[in-house]
Design an enzyme around this catalytic site. Sequence first.
Site, PDB file in Angstrom:
ATOM      1  N   PHE A 107       0.863  -1.185   0.000  1.00  0.00           N
ATOM      2  CA  PHE A 107       0.000   0.000   0.000  1.00  0.00           C
ATOM      3  C   PHE A 107       0.896   1.230   0.000  1.00  0.00           C
ATOM      4  O   PHE A 107       1.691   1.419   0.913  1.00  0.00           O
ATOM      5  CB  PHE A 107      -0.935   0.027   1.214  1.00  0.00           C
ATOM      6  CG  PHE A 107      -1.921   1.164   1.136  1.00  0.00           C
ATOM      7  CD1 PHE A 107      -3.102   1.036   0.426  1.00  0.00           C
ATOM      8  CD2 PHE A 107      -1.645   2.387   1.736  1.00  0.00           C
ATOM      9  CE1 PHE A 107      -3.999   2.094   0.304  1.00  0.00           C
ATOM     10  CE2 PHE A 107      -2.540   3.453   1.634  1.00  0.00           C
ATOM     11  CZ  PHE A 107      -3.717   3.300   0.915  1.00  0.00           C
ATOM     12  N   LYS A 113       2.966   9.649   8.293  1.00  0.00           N
ATOM     13  CA  LYS A 113       2.241   9.152   9.474  1.00  0.00           C
ATOM     14  C   LYS A 113       2.811   9.653  10.805  1.00  0.00           C
ATOM     15  O   LYS A 113       2.533  10.765  11.219  1.00  0.00           O
ATOM     16  CB  LYS A 113       2.215   7.622   9.439  1.00  0.00           C
ATOM     17  CG  LYS A 113       1.244   7.104   8.370  1.00  0.00           C
ATOM     18  CD  LYS A 113       0.846   5.682   8.640  1.00  0.00           C
ATOM     19  CE  LYS A 113      -0.092   5.137   7.590  1.00  0.00           C
ATOM     20  NZ  LYS A 113      -1.490   5.486   7.805  1.00  0.00           N
ATOM     21  N   ASP A 148       9.511   2.377   1.533  1.00  0.00           N
ATOM     22  CA  ASP A 148       8.361   3.144   2.031  1.00  0.00           C
ATOM     23  C   ASP A 148       8.233   2.827   3.519  1.00  0.00           C
ATOM     24  O   ASP A 148       7.725   1.779   3.902  1.00  0.00           O
ATOM     25  CB  ASP A 148       7.115   2.730   1.242  1.00  0.00           C
ATOM     26  CG  ASP A 148       5.829   3.355   1.796  1.00  0.00           C
ATOM     27  OD1 ASP A 148       5.856   3.893   2.918  1.00  0.00           O
ATOM     28  OD2 ASP A 148       4.801   3.280   1.103  1.00  0.00           O
TER      29      ASP A 148
HETATM   30  C1  LIG Z   1       3.124   2.189   3.832  1.00  0.00           C
HETATM   31  C2  LIG Z   1       2.231   3.326   3.457  1.00  0.00           C
HETATM   32  N1  LIG Z   1       2.574   4.115   2.435  1.00  0.00           N
HETATM   33  C3  LIG Z   1       1.813   5.171   2.064  1.00  0.00           C
HETATM   34  C4  LIG Z   1       0.648   5.468   2.733  1.00  0.00           C
HETATM   35  C5  LIG Z   1      -0.172   6.662   2.308  1.00  0.00           C
HETATM   36  O1  LIG Z   1      -0.049   7.657   3.248  1.00  0.00           O
HETATM   37  P1  LIG Z   1      -1.103   8.888   3.262  1.00  0.00           P
HETATM   38  O2  LIG Z   1      -2.426   8.318   3.654  1.00  0.00           O
HETATM   39  O3  LIG Z   1      -0.528   9.845   4.277  1.00  0.00           O
HETATM   40  O4  LIG Z   1      -1.108   9.458   1.890  1.00  0.00           O
HETATM   41  C6  LIG Z   1       0.246   4.658   3.802  1.00  0.00           C
HETATM   42  C7  LIG Z   1      -1.026   4.929   4.507  1.00  0.00           C
HETATM   43  O5  LIG Z   1      -1.612   4.083   5.117  1.00  0.00           O
HETATM   44  C8  LIG Z   1       1.058   3.566   4.184  1.00  0.00           C
HETATM   45  O6  LIG Z   1       0.725   2.764   5.196  1.00  0.00           O
END
Ligand SMILES: Cc1ncc(COP(=O)(O)O)c(C=O)c1O
Length: 395
Positions: free
Chosen positions: A135, A249, A220
């Site tokens: 994700f 986050k 990520d």
């Molecule tokens: C691993 C990861 N990358 C990217 C995101 C996207 O982040 P945002 O919701 O701040 O755009 C999330 C959100 O849950 C995530 O868990």
Amino acid sequence: MSRWQGLEQEYFMRTVERLPLILVRGKGARVWDEDGREYLDFIAGWAVNSLGHCHPAIVGAVTEQVRTLIQVSNQFYTIPQVQLAELLVQNSCLDKVFLCNSGAEANEGAVKLARRYGKHHLNGAFEVITTTGSFHGRTLGMVAATGQPKFQQPYIPLPAGFVNVEYNNIEVIKAATRPQTCAVMLEPVQGEGGVNLPDDNYLAQVRAWCDETGILLILDEIQTGIGRIGTLFAYEQYGVEPDIMTLAKGLASGLPIGAIMAKDGASVFTPGEHGSTFGGNPVTCAAGYATVKFVIDNDIPGNARRVGEYLMAGLKDLSQKHPVVTDVRGRGLLAAIEFSCDIAKSLVMACLERGLLVNQLKPNALRFMPPLTIGNKEVDEALGILDKALKSSLR
Ligand SMILES: Cc1ncc(COP(=O)(O)O)c(C=O)c1O
């Protein structure tokens, strides 16, 4: 239905199934609804409130900054963003920082950076390999990167330049690498996709493949970073260093922020190639600096590791008691419990009625991502409620 719920229905786009709770206040690991009912928060804004709700260090830093300077353009130097960048660089293996406003935006920027690298160093290579179950966010580009059809189907056709391959399998990454490949992008531990841990040598194998082929490794760490899985960054536990890393986050313990970090060699943006109006905003950066400083000075990753082990042991005990539990997994304070049937929704409601907020990860799984500052006492309380909820749901 309360007045606020009615107004929400009238005026708000329906993108999320909300729980029937209007939260008005938070402190530490607790939140309160408008009737004054208290809840232990094991969702923490989806792994955001690293230091809990309204931590004095954050409230102090933000209040001071709001009184002093809220926003200017990035044409000017501002002190909080430079302080945050210095702290992040001094405590990671990366050399340079770009600040933005969310996780998806950080990942978009990371892919743009990898494409610029491809233009400069890899004969124009542009394609990024990502994994199934990942994700990476909700922008069109990150939906294409996210290896989960349910997020992709509604938006086809998706932007080109991404290949999704099986997670935890180095051979499929090797097979997918082509002359146009510029990077592999992975979550060290997949969060939204199920709290999926990598096999012991997977990340090292991917790192070695990137070194061999000259492509970049983007990690990520939006969900795993800032202490969540027991070290400041997850890569530390797997013996690898990324070329590019993204954060968001928990970075500012509740204020909206994102960051791209890169090694000097991969930091190839030149002025005008990327930017953001609010990215690096003084207020969010003051919160980010206060968060990261507190996390480091107080060994919050160590707390996440110790309390996380206690949580895992407690969840395993519960699995002995309740045969419906088929799996318990996680690292630090990112944990999941899976069931043999689709009881997650009813468990979320049963926990909520008893004063605990937990996240439905899948129809048959729950996720726990409490503030990193909790202790064993809060874990005992949460496990006690979950035990009762399991008994009531299975009756
Ligand atoms: C691993 C990861 N990358 C990217 C995101 C996207 O982040 P945002 O919701 O701040 O755009 C999330 C959100 O849950 C995530 O868990």
